[in-house]
Design an enzyme around this catalytic site. Sequence first.
Site, PDB file in Angstrom:
ATOM      1  N   TYR A 153       1.383 -25.137  56.356  1.00 57.86           N
ATOM      2  CA  TYR A 153       1.276 -24.524  55.021  1.00 57.86           C
ATOM      3  C   TYR A 153       0.946 -25.606  54.005  1.00 57.86           C
ATOM      4  CZ  TYR A 153       2.505 -22.180  50.638  1.00 57.86           C
ATOM      5  OH  TYR A 153       2.463 -21.676  49.353  1.00 57.86           O
ATOM      6  N   LYS A 157      -2.357 -26.164  51.669  1.00 56.20           N
ATOM      7  CA  LYS A 157      -2.263 -26.156  50.201  1.00 56.20           C
ATOM      8  C   LYS A 157      -2.732 -27.480  49.591  1.00 56.20           C
ATOM      9  CE  LYS A 157      -0.925 -21.973  49.153  1.00 56.20           C
ATOM     10  NZ  LYS A 157      -1.685 -21.107  48.230  1.00 56.20           N
ATOM     11  N   THR A 188       9.202 -13.638  45.626  1.00 56.04           N
ATOM     12  CA  THR A 188       8.257 -12.640  46.136  1.00 56.04           C
ATOM     13  C   THR A 188       8.670 -12.353  47.580  1.00 56.04           C
ATOM     14  OG1 THR A 188       6.757 -14.262  47.111  1.00 56.04           O
ATOM     15  CG2 THR A 188       6.360 -13.696  44.802  1.00 56.04           C
TER      16      THR A 188
HETATM   17  N1  LIG Z   1       6.223 -17.259  46.362  1.00 56.61           N
HETATM   18  C1  LIG Z   1       6.261 -18.558  46.209  1.00 56.61           C
HETATM   19  O1  LIG Z   1       7.352 -19.190  46.178  1.00 56.61           O
HETATM   20  C2  LIG Z   1       4.988 -19.338  46.030  1.00 56.61           C
HETATM   21  C3  LIG Z   1       5.070 -20.639  45.521  1.00 56.61           C
HETATM   22  C4  LIG Z   1       3.901 -21.367  45.356  1.00 56.61           C
HETATM   23  C5  LIG Z   1       2.670 -20.818  45.668  1.00 56.61           C
HETATM   24  N2  LIG Z   1       2.627 -19.546  46.171  1.00 56.61           N
HETATM   25  C6  LIG Z   1       1.293 -19.021  46.492  1.00 56.61           C
HETATM   26  O2  LIG Z   1       1.055 -17.878  45.705  1.00 56.61           O
HETATM   27  C7  LIG Z   1       0.178 -16.977  46.393  1.00 56.61           C
HETATM   28  C8  LIG Z   1       0.804 -15.584  46.423  1.00 56.61           C
HETATM   29  O3  LIG Z   1       2.059 -15.702  47.081  1.00 56.61           O
HETATM   30  P1  LIG Z   1       3.161 -14.552  47.012  1.00 56.61           P
HETATM   31  O4  LIG Z   1       4.447 -15.224  47.262  1.00 56.61           O
HETATM   32  O5  LIG Z   1       2.941 -13.727  45.789  1.00 56.61           O
HETATM   33  O6  LIG Z   1       2.773 -13.733  48.334  1.00 56.61           O
HETATM   34  P2  LIG Z   1       3.169 -12.236  48.790  1.00 56.61           P
HETATM   35  O7  LIG Z   1       4.183 -11.635  47.907  1.00 56.61           O
HETATM   36  O8  LIG Z   1       3.413 -12.342  50.243  1.00 56.61           O
HETATM   37  O9  LIG Z   1       1.788 -11.449  48.540  1.00 56.61           O
HETATM   38  C9  LIG Z   1       0.625 -11.874  49.192  1.00 56.61           C
HETATM   39  C10 LIG Z   1      -0.528 -10.972  48.820  1.00 56.61           C
HETATM   40  O10 LIG Z   1      -1.692 -11.460  49.489  1.00 56.61           O
HETATM   41  C11 LIG Z   1      -2.199 -10.439  50.368  1.00 56.61           C
HETATM   42  N3  LIG Z   1      -2.726 -11.106  51.554  1.00 56.61           N
HETATM   43  C12 LIG Z   1      -2.059 -11.800  52.518  1.00 56.61           C
HETATM   44  N4  LIG Z   1      -2.911 -12.223  53.455  1.00 56.61           N
HETATM   45  C13 LIG Z   1      -4.152 -11.783  53.092  1.00 56.61           C
HETATM   46  C14 LIG Z   1      -5.437 -11.870  53.663  1.00 56.61           C
HETATM   47  N5  LIG Z   1      -5.654 -12.473  54.834  1.00 56.61           N
HETATM   48  N6  LIG Z   1      -6.482 -11.299  53.012  1.00 56.61           N
HETATM   49  C15 LIG Z   1      -6.289 -10.657  51.841  1.00 56.61           C
HETATM   50  N7  LIG Z   1      -5.092 -10.526  51.255  1.00 56.61           N
HETATM   51  C16 LIG Z   1      -4.039 -11.084  51.873  1.00 56.61           C
HETATM   52  C17 LIG Z   1      -1.008  -9.514  50.631  1.00 56.61           C
HETATM   53  O11 LIG Z   1      -1.390  -8.186  50.984  1.00 56.61           O
HETATM   54  P3  LIG Z   1      -1.683  -7.770  52.526  1.00 56.61           P
HETATM   55  O12 LIG Z   1      -0.541  -8.270  53.332  1.00 56.61           O
HETATM   56  O13 LIG Z   1      -1.839  -6.285  52.503  1.00 56.61           O
HETATM   57  O14 LIG Z   1      -2.968  -8.443  52.884  1.00 56.61           O
HETATM   58  C18 LIG Z   1      -0.352  -9.536  49.252  1.00 56.61           C
HETATM   59  O15 LIG Z   1      -1.034  -8.682  48.367  1.00 56.61           O
HETATM   60  C19 LIG Z   1      -0.033 -17.581  47.783  1.00 56.61           C
HETATM   61  O16 LIG Z   1      -1.242 -18.278  47.816  1.00 56.61           O
HETATM   62  C20 LIG Z   1       1.145 -18.536  47.931  1.00 56.61           C
HETATM   63  O17 LIG Z   1       0.876 -19.590  48.811  1.00 56.61           O
HETATM   64  C21 LIG Z   1       3.746 -18.791  46.344  1.00 56.61           C
END
Ligand SMILES: NC(=O)c1ccc[n+]([C@@H]2O[C@H](COP(=O)([O-])OP(=O)(O)OC[C@H]3O[C@@H](n4cnc5c(N)ncnc54)[C@H](OP(=O)(O)O)[C@@H]3O)[C@@H](O)[C@H]2O)c1
Length: 235
Positions: A153, A157, A188
């Site tokens: 991961y 990133k 999330t």
């Molecule tokens: N949450 C954290 O702590 C955190 C911190 C830093 C950065 N981030 C980054 O923020 C972004 C969003 O994270 P999140 O925590 O909001 O994730 P999340 O709640 O798991 O939501 C992920 C979203 O992306 C979609 N998705 C996953 N795989 C996909 C694919 N192959 N093609 C198209 N859509 C896809 C999912 O829908 P489907 O499953 O239906 O495809 C969902 O809509 C990510 O890039 C993550 O690395 C998150």
Amino acid sequence: MNIVITGATKGIGKAIAEAFAEDKQGHTFYLCARNETSLQVIGKELQGRFPRTNIFTRVCDMSERESVAAFAAWILQAADKIDVLVNNAGIFIPGSVEQEEEGSLEKMMAVNLFGSYHLTRALIPVMKKNNSGHIFNICSIASLKAYSNGGAYSISKFAFYGFSQNLREEMKPYGIKVTSVLPGAVLTDSWSGFDNSSKRIMEASDIAKLVYAASFLSPQACVEEILVRPQLGDL
Ligand SMILES: NC(=O)c1ccc[n+]([C@@H]2O[C@H](COP(=O)([O-])OP(=O)(O)OC[C@H]3O[C@@H](n4cnc5c(N)ncnc54)[C@H](OP(=O)(O)O)[C@@H]3O)[C@@H](O)[C@H]2O)c1
């Protein structure tokens, strides 16, 4: 504005869609995710809550080249201008380089880097033509610093942040802004099961508010990076 958000059915992507949808002037949204039902639900929900918006959704698996190409073509046949592109879709599978499952690196590179790279390349020409546009790349604090259990991961990133920084340099002459968003832990589904009753980690809306604010500066100002952590620091 025409706004493209990948991975918009939940978490940070959905919160960013909501932040823009609250605007008085209705924007047009092109949203994707893999799950069709979730997309239909989010489409109906946003359209109902924010009647001034136009919400268009399409299934796209960002890890598949053809799927990304089809998503880009679908956007471009409808929109002759892209104001905001949020490369948000990403997956988090914790693990260490030694112990993680075979294929973890390929899987996460495909979603967390390659999909956004290809979508961005497909949409840049229309942004260049209009001499405007703003690309937000949702990186992570795992783009900056190694964590135990970061594994593939973190590698993906770091790479995505490298992509974002290069893009910022390249887009300078074309009026296209590029912002790298580097959040710490955000509540999330990636943190499902985590007890946040003590408010230890951030809300998705925190990230959305920052992205929204960064998108409304004068054309000559570009927020290059948004680095945001929980008040008590990383977990
Ligand atoms: N949450 C954290 O702590 C955190 C911190 C830093 C950065 N981030 C980054 O923020 C972004 C969003 O994270 P999140 O925590 O909001 O994730 P999340 O709640 O798991 O939501 C992920 C979203 O992306 C979609 N998705 C996953 N795989 C996909 C694919 N192959 N093609 C198209 N859509 C896809 C999912 O829908 P489907 O499953 O239906 O495809 C969902 O809509 C990510 O890039 C993550 O690395 C998150």
